[in-house]
Design an enzyme around this catalytic site. Sequence first.
Site, PDB file in Angstrom:
ATOM      1  N   ASN A 117       0.853  -1.154   0.133  1.00 39.44           N
ATOM      2  CA  ASN A 117      -0.073   0.068  -0.104  1.00 39.44           C
ATOM      3  C   ASN A 117       0.998   1.404   0.013  1.00 39.44           C
ATOM      4  OD1 ASN A 117      -1.943  -1.705   0.135  1.00 39.44           O
ATOM      5  ND2 ASN A 117      -2.766  -1.550   2.148  1.00 39.44           N
ATOM      6  N   THR A 162     -13.965  38.718 -32.413  1.00 45.96           N
ATOM      7  CA  THR A 162     -15.011  38.559 -31.137  1.00 45.96           C
ATOM      8  C   THR A 162     -16.025  37.873 -31.983  1.00 45.96           C
ATOM      9  OG1 THR A 162     -15.888  40.692 -31.147  1.00 45.96           O
ATOM     10  CG2 THR A 162     -13.907  40.456 -29.659  1.00 45.96           C
ATOM     11  N   HIS A 163     -16.668  37.019 -31.601  1.00 47.78           N
ATOM     12  CA  HIS A 163     -17.565  36.225 -31.873  1.00 47.78           C
ATOM     13  C   HIS A 163     -17.284  35.633 -33.136  1.00 47.78           C
ATOM     14  CE1 HIS A 163     -20.246  38.403 -28.835  1.00 47.78           C
ATOM     15  NE2 HIS A 163     -19.378  39.331 -29.285  1.00 47.78           N
ATOM     16  N   SER A 284      -6.900  12.841 -48.538  1.00 50.36           N
ATOM     17  CA  SER A 284      -8.029  12.224 -48.763  1.00 50.36           C
ATOM     18  C   SER A 284      -7.833  10.929 -49.454  1.00 50.36           C
ATOM     19  CB  SER A 284      -9.198  12.969 -48.976  1.00 50.36           C
ATOM     20  OG  SER A 284     -10.194  12.545 -49.300  1.00 50.36           O
ATOM     21  N   LYS A 290      -7.657  17.467 -51.110  1.00 46.92           N
ATOM     22  CA  LYS A 290      -7.553  17.704 -49.569  1.00 46.92           C
ATOM     23  C   LYS A 290      -6.186  17.732 -48.905  1.00 46.92           C
ATOM     24  CE  LYS A 290     -10.731  18.002 -47.243  1.00 46.92           C
ATOM     25  NZ  LYS A 290     -11.790  16.901 -46.700  1.00 46.92           N
ATOM     26  N   GLU A 297      -6.641  18.388 -35.420  1.00 47.21           N
ATOM     27  CA  GLU A 297      -8.030  17.794 -35.111  1.00 47.21           C
ATOM     28  C   GLU A 297      -7.765  16.763 -34.119  1.00 47.21           C
ATOM     29  OE1 GLU A 297     -10.265  17.153 -38.969  1.00 47.21           O
ATOM     30  OE2 GLU A 297      -8.321  17.276 -39.629  1.00 47.21           O
ATOM     31  N   GLN A 329      -6.251   0.683  -7.297  1.00 44.02           N
ATOM     32  CA  GLN A 329      -5.654   0.154  -8.325  1.00 44.02           C
ATOM     33  C   GLN A 329      -6.170   0.735  -9.776  1.00 44.02           C
ATOM     34  OE1 GLN A 329      -4.219  -4.094  -8.158  1.00 44.02           O
ATOM     35  NE2 GLN A 329      -5.554  -4.231 -10.081  1.00 44.02           N
ATOM     36  N   LYS A 332      -4.477   3.989 -11.981  1.00 46.14           N
ATOM     37  CA  LYS A 332      -3.194   3.876 -13.012  1.00 46.14           C
ATOM     38  C   LYS A 332      -3.607   4.150 -14.271  1.00 46.14           C
ATOM     39  CE  LYS A 332      -0.835   1.665  -9.387  1.00 46.14           C
ATOM     40  NZ  LYS A 332      -2.279   1.509  -8.819  1.00 46.14           N
TER      41      LYS A 332
HETATM   42  N1  ARG Z   1      -1.753  -3.489  -7.245  1.00 49.07           N
HETATM   43  C1  ARG Z   1      -2.108  -2.565  -6.139  1.00 49.07           C
HETATM   44  C2  ARG Z   1      -2.570  -1.375  -6.596  1.00 49.07           C
HETATM   45  O1  ARG Z   1      -2.123  -1.123  -7.668  1.00 49.07           O
HETATM   46  C3  ARG Z   1      -1.105  -2.816  -5.191  1.00 49.07           C
HETATM   47  C4  ARG Z   1      -1.339  -2.520  -3.773  1.00 49.07           C
HETATM   48  C5  ARG Z   1      -2.146  -3.687  -3.358  1.00 49.07           C
HETATM   49  N2  ARG Z   1      -2.452  -3.836  -1.922  1.00 49.07           N
HETATM   50  C6  ARG Z   1      -3.128  -4.717  -1.345  1.00 49.07           C
HETATM   51  N3  ARG Z   1      -3.090  -4.690  -0.098  1.00 49.07           N
HETATM   52  N4  ARG Z   1      -3.952  -5.500  -2.088  1.00 49.07           N
HETATM   53  O2  ARG Z   1      -2.936  -0.613  -5.846  1.00 49.07           O
END
Ligand code: ARG
Length: 466
Positions: A117, A162-163, A284, A290, A297, A329, A332
Amino acid sequence: MSNNQHNQEKLSSARFSEATDAFVEEFTASIQFDKRMYKQDIQGSIAHAKMLTKVGILNEQELQDIIDGLGKIQADIEAGKVAWSIKQEDIHMNIESRLTDLIGITGKKLHTGRSRNDQVATDIRLYLRDEIDLISAELKRLQQGLVMLAEREADTIMPGFTHLQTAQPVTFGHHMLAWFEMLKRDVERLQDCRKRVNTLPLGSAALAGTTYPIDRFYTAELLGFDRISENSLDGVSDRDFAIEFTAFAATLMMHLSRFSEELVLWSSAQFQFIDLPDRFCTGSSIMPQKKNPDVPELVRGKSGRVYGHLMSLLTLMKSQPLAYNKDNQEDKEPLFDTVDTVKGSLRAFADMMPALMVKRDVTYEAAKRGFSTATDLADYLVRNKGLAFRDSHEVVGLAVAHGVKTGQDLSEMSLETLQSFCEQITDDVFEVLTLEGSVAARDHIGGTAPNQVRAAVERAKAYLTT
Ligand code: ARG
């Protein structure tokens, strides 16, 4: 028994009497995406091991074995020799189990006084700090491109809108520096966010801290953190820094979407203000004429996914009870994609700027077409002839209506014609009716005069060297 065999590989196997369902194993794993943090995980582990040695929990030999083992693992990962295991769930377990395979029981000591953790919270912060520094460098490169363009086009006249209606003439350089200012604020936001990213949560352990005599300040120093988190419950569960970063990114992408929109408009057959280099465009498959401005874009479109990631992270954290929850988790993928999107977009823009060609004749003619010096005429009547602004506004309205009817710009009307709207007008009026006169007159800090653009360019250059 096969269950027991399976469970031998399972984390905390003694606690379980049944193997994890194969699907659940896959569903709960994060190695598929958190492998991206392998370097930071190793960096964090080495610092942790050094700290454990300093406080007497590991001996020098054990530390050396850990450092050597982790070094070998990093080399193997970078050589593409590591097959990640879903059974080991995440990057932390994958690396730790390889280390134990390599150096034996010492590998199992590395996790003393920490938990995944606080480990994962540390890894993400190290990862994000590295990425923030790369993004800062790309932001600077884009700003340099804008300053270069501003200097080159300090005297180039274009219509200001403007506009999206022609309003008053401005200089192209001034317009580039408006974008520069937006990025300056983005840089500030990013640097401010970096301060809070750069806080060490390691030592929070699972949630309550640890019984070992750890030295968190030493770990922080080794890893270059400015400070340590001061509450273990918060330390393992805080993801504000990821939200802040994504909020920065969403604002930046909003700015880039505005640049993009203007580049798309300006490169159209209707505007023709600029030419985007061919290498940033595609053709295109069916319409031979084109040349599509794909890069702007796409950047405009990508702003959407970053806004989405911001909402994902806010919602991910909403109502979570303390402390760590598996929900975390899920931080990420949105964060990683935000980083990738921002880096890609900035790179494309920074590469594009120096190659942007301005069609000065076209922008000049366009500024002339929309009665863009009407305000200058009104100001002239107030300043030089003593009219009240509302009265002069009225006079100019009549002159413009005449111009619309006859197809003439104000600067193209004869003195007699102009005098028919207000007899006090004299021939010095033509100095203010020209586009050059109009922009040059806005000669104060923040104004569009070429002089001011050049002064702002100097300030921008000084800012970029700090
Ligand atoms: N894979 C977990 C995460 O990305 C790591 C921490 C997990 N801890 C646990 N006690 N399950 O958050």
